[in-house]
Design an enzyme around this catalytic site. Sequence first.
Site, mmCIF file in Angstrom:
data_model
loop_
_atom_site.group_PDB
_atom_site.id
_atom_site.type_symbol
_atom_site.label_atom_id
_atom_site.label_comp_id
_atom_site.label_asym_id
_atom_site.label_seq_id
_atom_site.Cartn_x
_atom_site.Cartn_y
_atom_site.Cartn_z
ATOM 1 N N ASP A 101 25.308 59.142 89.446
ATOM 2 C CA ASP A 101 26.037 58.220 90.289
ATOM 3 C C ASP A 101 25.084 57.068 90.616
ATOM 4 O O ASP A 101 23.861 57.230 90.504
ATOM 5 C CB ASP A 101 26.489 58.934 91.565
ATOM 6 N N ASP B 207 25.360 62.139 95.221
ATOM 7 C CA ASP B 207 25.042 62.442 96.614
ATOM 8 C C ASP B 207 26.228 62.361 97.565
ATOM 9 O O ASP B 207 26.122 62.769 98.709
ATOM 10 C CB ASP B 207 23.950 61.505 97.129
ATOM 11 N N ASP C 262 31.227 62.567 94.674
ATOM 12 C CA ASP C 262 30.520 63.203 93.564
ATOM 13 C C ASP C 262 30.765 64.706 93.492
ATOM 14 O O ASP C 262 30.393 65.337 92.505
ATOM 15 C CB ASP C 262 29.013 62.953 93.684
#
Length: 640
Positions: A310, A502, A506
């Site tokens: 990410d 995080d 996600d």
Amino acid sequence: MAVIGFLREHRVVTATLLVGLVGGVLELAGLADAARWVISVFALVVAALQARGMIADLRAGTYGVDILAVTAIVSTVLVGEYWAALVVCLMLSGGEALEDYAAGRARRELSALLERAPQVGHRLLPDGTVDDVPVTELVVGEEVLVKPHELVPVDSVLLDDDATFDESSLTGESLPVDRRRGDDLLSGSVNGGEAVRVRVSAAAADSQYQRIVELVREAQDSKAPFVRLADRVAVPFTAVAFLIAGLAWALSGEATRFAEVLVVATPCPLIIAAPVAFMAGMSRSARNGVIVKGGGTLEQLSRVRTVAFDKTGTLTYGAPRVARVEVADGLSAEELLSLAAAVEQYSSHPLAAAIVAAARARRLPAQAASEVEEVTGHGVRARVGGRVVVVGKATFVAAEVTGVQDVPLPPGQTGVHVGVAGRYAGMVALADETRAETAETLAGLHRAGVRTTMMLTGDAEPTARHIAAEIGIDDVRAGLLPEHKVDAVRAVTARPVMMVGDGVNDAPVLAVADVGVAMGAKGSTAASESADVVVMLDDLYRTVSAVQIGRRTMRVAWQAIGIGVGFSVALMLVAAAGLLPAIVGAWMQELVDLTCILWALLASRPGREERADHARVEAVRAERARAARAPVGRASLARQ
């Protein structure tokens, strides 16, 4: 209390420990025969129970360490090594108990994620009053009030003229997002500083946050179970042991040869070596600030071929920071930043907090402001040192001062403009900057054997590609919602694939990846609980350490198994020739077990390549720390 609960729930473990205690008391009392019978009968009962499960597995077409365990228990009892049989029983039941504990933990974590979902909606009634109802009762088309700093309960459409929302936990965008009348709002986004009216556009079950929860559930349920390392060697090792023992008996005509071979054919090198190596590897990971949730994860880490990241909060810091200060004629960069911070310290906007933090980091004087007036979503006006200072959007500042300039910004940056005493003073550029260790993390992963690195982000494509080019990402996928990230990971062909993230957004992709890694130092609990690995320190390079530790652990585990199997086969051949009495063979096998355990413990120490890589990274960080002591960047607008 936790230990007592564990023993109550896992009765075979408790019974094994109690039988061991009874056997020890009988041995000390001089009743060795009684101890042998008590332990042997118990071990055979455990073997029978295990054999029943083994037969069911064989009918289902699966086999593994259970065959070896049953063989080990029966053979050790037959040759009188009843204490060894009890140890095998404890290992077997203890391993199953730990697996049950892990499964129960996963279910509890999913329940916790469900509990954090939006629960209440403030329904607006025709008479203007508010009725608090469960989100499940909100109907498409109804008007709902979202109070300041509350979660949007369901997917909705904004009815007010404008508002600011924090969507970082859903899309990964770290900067607050301005929405206008008619814009779609996602369930789970956080409202800004003013109450807003929205119209429900989707029921709770169909809204974004609830879809995230469902994706996590589906991903966890669909994960294939880890095939234990010993399972791959158990069947051939057992077959070889029986073949050697049977041939020794047949060729010599002595039944004792069969028992003598089985004494040194105990599977302890297989049953012990891998778990010891895995425990050592997991302990080493924990010392490095990386929590690995199981031995299966270590094996997957050792074989990772693709790593997906990410962007926000993972490759970047996840919060806006001052990138540079652009000044017009008349003020220095430090003076401009100090004045902007003096005004912004009274605002709750995330960009304001970033400007104040930058001024404090540079130890600029903290000036007081008076007559503070904030226009939500636009800017702040105040008097500082007798001068009127205006800070905010270009249009807001332009209405107060003259000479506002349109400064082009690169992708991923946003500008906060400043006017002082009726004149344009300059602009503070802010961005969610890439982590200092990002580039070296990507290089370290490639050195560790990773073939491809990917970025999966909800950000706009220009921003994503700008950052990817800066740090050297191989593959960029932008504008993704959580379900799109899941699809992207499932489509990866170079597997295993490791996903690093995080945020709440996600959680589904972390769960569906072969290895999910959560940056847990400041990330969401949902991400940490969906992941297989949690990095507790705010250091992206720890993901490289996790892969290195996984590779080291598997290498040591296979070496320990190889040593154990090799010595065992050699001893079996010696015993088959009639040159190794059973009592001597038993002691020799203990030495083999000890050798395997000591070798497996090497997984707690880094290998030569890891030490060299660590030294390289420390040198780079030391150089970067020296270069980081630079004054705030500035440029003159007059020269542009």
